[in-house]
Design a protein around this motif. Structure first.
Motif, PDB file in Angstrom:
ATOM      1  N   HIS A 182       1.086  -1.300  -0.228  1.00 39.42           N
ATOM      2  CA  HIS A 182      -0.041   0.107  -0.040  1.00 39.42           C
ATOM      3  C   HIS A 182       0.886   1.220   0.290  1.00 39.42           C
ATOM      4  O   HIS A 182       0.683   2.188  -0.801  1.00 39.42           O
ATOM      5  CB  HIS A 182      -0.697   0.228   1.226  1.00 39.42           C
ATOM      6  CG  HIS A 182      -1.944   1.240   1.134  1.00 39.42           C
ATOM      7  ND1 HIS A 182      -3.370   0.520   0.859  1.00 39.42           N
ATOM      8  CD2 HIS A 182      -1.904   2.250   1.904  1.00 39.42           C
ATOM      9  CE1 HIS A 182      -3.868   1.664   0.774  1.00 39.42           C
ATOM     10  NE2 HIS A 182      -3.477   2.585   1.309  1.00 39.42           N
ATOM     11  N   ASN A 238      -2.087   3.387  -7.862  1.00 39.22           N
ATOM     12  CA  ASN A 238      -3.088   3.663  -7.002  1.00 39.22           C
ATOM     13  C   ASN A 238      -3.000   2.405  -6.675  1.00 39.22           C
ATOM     14  O   ASN A 238      -2.130   1.233  -6.489  1.00 39.22           O
ATOM     15  CB  ASN A 238      -4.103   2.961  -7.856  1.00 39.22           C
ATOM     16  CG  ASN A 238      -5.519   2.690  -7.390  1.00 39.22           C
ATOM     17  OD1 ASN A 238      -5.792   2.206  -6.288  1.00 39.22           O
ATOM     18  ND2 ASN A 238      -6.304   3.139  -7.676  1.00 39.22           N
ATOM     19  N   HIS A 276      -4.430   0.344  -4.580  1.00 35.54           N
ATOM     20  CA  HIS A 276      -5.491  -0.860  -4.387  1.00 35.54           C
ATOM     21  C   HIS A 276      -5.127  -1.230  -5.407  1.00 35.54           C
ATOM     22  O   HIS A 276      -5.338  -2.494  -5.690  1.00 35.54           O
ATOM     23  CB  HIS A 276      -6.890   0.049  -4.202  1.00 35.54           C
ATOM     24  CG  HIS A 276      -7.102   0.702  -3.309  1.00 35.54           C
ATOM     25  ND1 HIS A 276      -7.410  -0.021  -1.548  1.00 35.54           N
ATOM     26  CD2 HIS A 276      -7.308   1.980  -2.428  1.00 35.54           C
ATOM     27  CE1 HIS A 276      -7.438   1.015  -1.182  1.00 35.54           C
ATOM     28  NE2 HIS A 276      -7.596   2.232  -1.565  1.00 35.54           N
ATOM     29  N   GLY A 280      -1.854  -3.125  -5.161  1.00 38.32           N
ATOM     30  CA  GLY A 280      -2.659  -4.141  -4.557  1.00 38.32           C
ATOM     31  C   GLY A 280      -2.984  -5.910  -4.995  1.00 38.32           C
ATOM     32  O   GLY A 280      -2.600  -6.646  -4.891  1.00 38.32           O
ATOM     33  N   ALA A 281      -4.508  -5.292  -5.770  1.00 37.76           N
ATOM     34  CA  ALA A 281      -4.942  -6.002  -6.178  1.00 37.76           C
ATOM     35  C   ALA A 281      -3.971  -6.989  -7.355  1.00 37.76           C
ATOM     36  O   ALA A 281      -4.443  -7.780  -7.643  1.00 37.76           O
ATOM     37  CB  ALA A 281      -6.064  -5.779  -7.113  1.00 37.76           C
TER      38      ALA A 281
END
Ligand SMILES: Cc1cc2nc3c(=O)[nH]c(=O)nc-3n(C[C@H](O)[C@H](O)[C@H](O)COP(=O)(O)OP(=O)(O)OC[C@H]3O[C@@H](n4cnc5c(N)ncnc54)[C@H](O)[C@@H]3O)c2cc1C
Length: 504
Positions: A381, A390, A392, A395-396
């Motif tokens: 993060h 970004n 998120h 992370g995904a």
């Protein structure tokens, strides 16, 4: 498209017309009559030198104008990886090859996007160019010819000169000097073409300016644009290719003058929309063009990546270990600003070879301690937030990659080499950019290398060779040797047989 200031051109065009009709003062008409050449070559680099050498050999009056204080152009830095089929070098090694196989190989790599007429012309004649250089004493590095440094060719036809293009320059330079000494060639250094003189739609001469600012007209039966691309003109490069010139690796005098001159005469540009970057450099900062501080190891087959690559959105976009360079380059060409990040963790840092070509661990540590293109963080993060991605989405992307390994399922991008998950802090990201070595936008020309108008009619008296024709002419992917080889070959063909010295 760059704007063309036609004010001066119109003025000079009318000056030429006035001279022809006898309106100009007597001294001016005499100057024009004295400066009458069979051919004027604009730019004394890779294409211009052979054009001048061979045109002069035909025993005519030839002028070579070169903007820089010395000849050679991009030959001072090019790799001169030169591709040709049926060369003496291949024959010595028993390599059987034909120009048709070479042509088909280019069409295979470029998915049939290379322009057939010009691709045929250079592949048919490339061996004669290489054999000519061989006759002058060209030496190749051991193991050459190879299948090349870009997308591998099917046959060993990529010739690598010892000392790269500098050797090619050293072989051609004495021939230019010899022609000059014999009075068959005039060379003006530090002199640039600033305009074309036109008469009834045909190019009949050139306006040149020396480094003192003195301007004069020279009349010519043939004007040959061999002034290179626009790799030293960031504004023009961006306008023509839709992406910034991230770092300037090209010849510093190549400002795209020939592209402007050709358009001023009625020609048009094409190929910029096919531009494809090479993988990849780290820039010194975001103020592009910037300095490259290092290159990523491009040989993913020799160095199967341990890291993952994500784009500006934090998404993966290609199999990092894909065997086809052309596939990876085209995938990068579809990403915003041709920018991506190599993301990895402590495990990868400790166990894999460095992402950066030739970098030591100490150099890595120094870069991660403060260079803006290198980010280190204690969590994914935080890494995303610090690197400007970004968090998120990043992370995904990594979670999906790691899950794929854990579950043994097929990778979303089709990657096969997945040695470890990216999971052990701290985490690292290196910002990388695709880069270019050549302008892809160039003038359209026909099979005689005559510059074409949009309606496909040739502009009388105006020819082009080398990067002024753009690389896009040779397809939407890098193919080995398709910069230097057509430049040398087209220059040679123009001088040797295409230019018409009998023209009125
Ligand atoms: C680092 C690097 C490595 C490369 N490696 C390879 C490779 O391995 N294989 C390959 O195929 N290609 C390679 N290329 C590409 C290839 O070298 C070039 O596309 C090719 O050399 C260009 O030839 P040219 O004659 O068009 O231009 P140049 O050789 O650059 O000559 C153009 C000349 O025109 C002069 N000029 C410009 N404007 C004017 C003006 N208005 N009036 C008069 N003179 C003017 C310039 O000063 C210059 O001397 C590489 C390029 C780079 C930058």
């Amino acid at each position: 498209m760059p704007r063309i200031d036609l004010g001066k051109r119109r003025l000079l065009t009318s000056a030429a017309a006035m001279a022809a009709s006898g309106v100009l003062p007597t001294w001016r008409r005499q100057a024009l009559a004295a400066d009458r050449y069979d051919a004027v070559i604009v730019g004394g680099g890779t294409a211009g030198m052979p054009a001048a050498i061979f045109a002069a050999e035909r025993g005519r009056r030839v002028l070579l104008v070169e903007k820089a204080p010395l000849l050679g152009g991009t030959l001072d830095r090019s790799g001169a990886q030169t591709t040709a089929a049926g060369t003496v070098f291949q024959k010595k090694l028993g390599i059987k090859d034909t120009w048709q196989d070479h042509y088909n190989d280019i069409m295979r790599i470029t998915r049939n996007t290379a322009e057939p007429i010009l691709t045929k012309l250079w592949t048919q004649n490339a061996a004669d160019s290489l054999n000519w250089l061989a006759g002058l004493g060209l030496k190749l590095v051991d193991g050459s010819p190879t299948t090349g440094g870009h997308e591998p060719l099917l046959i060993r036809r990529a010739h690598h000169p010892v000392d790269r293009a500098r050797q090619v320059f050293r072989l051609m330079e004495p021939l230019v000097k010899k022609a000059e000494a014999a009075g068959k060639l005039e060379v003006l250094l530090g002199t640039k073409a600033v305009d074309l003189i036109m008469d009834d739609g045909a190019v009949v001469g050139l306006v040149i300016e020396d480094d003192t600012g003195a301007v004069r007209d020279v009349m010519a039966k043939n004007v040959v644009l061999t002034s290179g691309g626009c790799m030293a003109n960031p504004r023009m490069f961006q306008e023509l290719h839709g992406v910034p010139l991230h770092c300037m690796l090209g010849y510093p005098f190549n400002h795209g003058d020939g592209l402007i001159l050709g358009q001023a005469a009625g020609g048009f540009l094409k190929g910029g929309d096919t531009y494809c970057p090479l993988l990849s450099h780290v820039l010194d900062d975001d103020q592009v063009p910037s300095k490259s501080i290092g290159a990523m190891i491009p040989e993913t087959h020799e160095h199967p990546p341990w890291e993952v690559w994500v784009n500006t959105s934090g998404e993966r976009f290609v199999a990092e270990d894909h065997p086809s360079k052309a596939h990876q380059e085209r995938a990068l060409g579809r990403q915003t600003a041709h920018r991506f990040w190599a993301v990895f963790d402590q495990e990868v840092l400790e166990r894999s070879p460095p992402v950066m070509s030739g970098w030591t661990r100490a150099k890595y540590d120094e870069a991660f301690a403060g260079h803006p293109m290198f980010t280190k963080a204690s969590s994914i993060h935080e890494l995303g937030a610090r690197a400007g991605l970004n968090p998120h989405v990043l992370g995904a992307s990594l979670a999906d990659y790691n899950r794929g390994i854990a579950e043994g399922r097929t990778d979303i991008c089709g990657r096969e080499h997945r040695p470890v998950p990216i999971a052990r802090p701290p985490f690292y990201a290196i910002q990388l950019h695709g880069y270019g070595l050549m302008s892809w936008a160039g003038l359209a020309a026909d099979q005689n290398l005559q510059v074409l108008r949009r309606d496909r009619t040739p502009i009388k008296g105006l020819y082009a060779a080398g990067e002024v024709l753009g690389r896009g002419t040779f397809g939407d992917s890098y193919t080995n040797g398709s910069g230097v080889t057509p430049a040398l070959t087209f220059g040679r063909l123009l001088g040797q047989r295409i230019l018409n010295f009998e023209a009125a």
